[in-house]
Scaffold this motif. Structure first.
Motif, short mmCIF file in Angstrom:
data_model
loop_
_atom_site.label_atom_id
_atom_site.label_comp_id
_atom_site.label_asym_id
_atom_site.label_seq_id
_atom_site.Cartn_x
_atom_site.Cartn_y
_atom_site.Cartn_z
N ARG A 147 0.82 -1.22 0.00
CA ARG A 147 0.00 0.00 0.00
C ARG A 147 0.85 1.26 0.00
NH1 ARG A 147 -4.68 -2.59 1.09
NH2 ARG A 147 -4.61 -4.34 2.50
N ALA A 148 2.08 1.17 0.47
CA ALA A 148 2.97 2.34 0.53
C ALA A 148 4.11 2.13 -0.44
CB ALA A 148 3.50 2.49 1.96
N GLY A 149 5.05 3.04 -0.41
CA GLY A 149 6.19 2.91 -1.31
C GLY A 149 5.92 3.55 -2.65
N PRO A 150 6.82 3.38 -3.58
CA PRO A 150 6.72 4.07 -4.87
C PRO A 150 5.57 3.58 -5.75
CG PRO A 150 8.61 2.61 -4.86
CD PRO A 150 8.06 2.60 -3.48
N ARG A 151 5.16 2.29 -5.59
CA ARG A 151 4.10 1.74 -6.45
C ARG A 151 3.17 0.82 -5.66
NH1 ARG A 151 7.73 -1.28 -10.62
NH2 ARG A 151 7.21 -2.68 -8.97
N PRO A 152 2.04 1.33 -5.16
CA PRO A 152 1.09 0.44 -4.51
C PRO A 152 0.60 -0.62 -5.51
CG PRO A 152 0.58 2.73 -4.04
CD PRO A 152 1.64 2.73 -5.11
N ARG A 153 0.56 -1.88 -5.05
CA ARG A 153 0.18 -2.97 -5.93
C ARG A 153 -0.03 -4.25 -5.12
NH1 ARG A 153 5.29 -1.94 -5.43
NH2 ARG A 153 6.94 -3.49 -5.55
N VAL A 154 -0.51 -5.29 -5.79
CA VAL A 154 -0.66 -6.60 -5.19
C VAL A 154 0.40 -7.50 -5.83
CG1 VAL A 154 -2.17 -8.59 -4.89
CG2 VAL A 154 -3.11 -6.26 -4.76
N VAL A 155 1.23 -8.15 -4.99
CA VAL A 155 2.36 -8.93 -5.48
C VAL A 155 2.17 -10.40 -5.09
CG1 VAL A 155 4.86 -9.20 -5.37
CG2 VAL A 155 3.84 -6.92 -5.19
N PRO A 156 2.24 -11.32 -6.05
CA PRO A 156 2.15 -12.75 -5.70
C PRO A 156 3.44 -13.22 -5.03
CG PRO A 156 2.55 -12.49 -8.05
CD PRO A 156 2.35 -11.10 -7.49
N VAL A 157 3.29 -14.23 -4.18
CA VAL A 157 4.42 -14.81 -3.45
C VAL A 157 4.70 -16.19 -4.03
CG1 VAL A 157 5.23 -15.58 -1.17
CG2 VAL A 157 3.77 -13.54 -1.36
N LEU A 158 5.97 -16.50 -4.26
CA LEU A 158 6.34 -17.83 -4.75
C LEU A 158 5.82 -18.89 -3.78
CD1 LEU A 158 10.03 -17.17 -5.87
CD2 LEU A 158 8.02 -17.47 -7.33
N TRP A 159 5.32 -19.99 -4.30
CA TRP A 159 4.65 -21.01 -3.49
C TRP A 159 5.51 -21.54 -2.36
CZ3 TRP A 159 6.67 -25.81 -2.94
CH2 TRP A 159 7.65 -26.20 -3.86
N ARG A 160 6.81 -21.68 -2.55
CA ARG A 160 7.64 -22.27 -1.50
C ARG A 160 7.77 -21.37 -0.26
NH1 ARG A 160 11.35 -21.36 -5.67
NH2 ARG A 160 12.85 -19.73 -5.26
N TYR A 161 7.34 -20.11 -0.38
CA TYR A 161 7.38 -19.19 0.75
C TYR A 161 6.01 -19.01 1.41
CZ TYR A 161 11.97 -17.84 -1.03
OH TYR A 161 13.27 -17.85 -1.44
#
Length: 183
Positions: free
Chosen positions: A143-157
């Protein structure tokens, strides 16, 4: 880090500190576990590596004492880290317990950087509630930072990050109590 690229190795002096770690106070298995999770945490200096190695080796010894497997997905669960800090470090000072807890919760940083490619300003305001399980997997709502966005997480994490985020709840994942905190 771009998708599909391999994680960068730690600086040579940090890798040397990790490789040299051979404590006499824990088993070889606990020391190997400590080296593995410290390498995953990607400490920036030999001193940070030594702090991670100390905390992780003690956690490994604690896991062995209660019959748990020495693998990060088991040993770095937030509930187990808290049990270790409260029970396994009961004889240590409050400052040492805080340091051990902080070092072991660095796994959230590993998961967010290695699993979602987030760095710097993207991490500053992340709360546990920003890590969301959806039908396609786990995502992080930046939600903060230079580009608010939704980021997928690699499955192993997924499991490790979900566990860390669940422990944090509405608190900041990386640390502090509010965005203006300096400690």
């Amino acid at each position: 880090m771009h998708r599909g690229s391999l994680p960068e190795p730690p600086p040579p002096e940090v890798q040397a500190a990790i490789d040299r770690f051979s404590p006499r106070t824990v088993s070889d298995a606990a020391a190997a576990f400590a080296r593995e999770v410290t390498a995953q945490a990607k400490p920036e200096s030999p001193n940070r590596a030594k702090a991670y190695l100390f905390a992780a080796s003690r956690l490994g010894a604690f896991c062995e004492s209660i019959g748990l497997e020495l693998v990060p997905t088991v040993a770095l669960q937030a509930s187990l880290v808290e049990r270790f800090v409260l029970v396994g470090c009961a004889a240590r000072s409050a400052a040492t317990r805080r340091t051990v807890r902080s070092n072991l919760r660095a796994i959230a940083l590993v998961c967010l950087s290695g699993g979602a490619g987030l760095v710097g300003a993207d991490l500053k305001a992340l709360r546990g509630t920003d890590v969301v399980a959806r039908s396609g997997g786990v995502v992080v709502c930046v939600r903060a930072g230079p580009r608010p966005r939704v980021v997928p997480v690699l499955w192993r994490y997924h499991d490790r990050l979900s566990s860390a985020a669940g422990f944090d709840g509405d608190r900041l994942v990386i640390g502090g109590h509010h965005l203006g905190a300096t400690t």
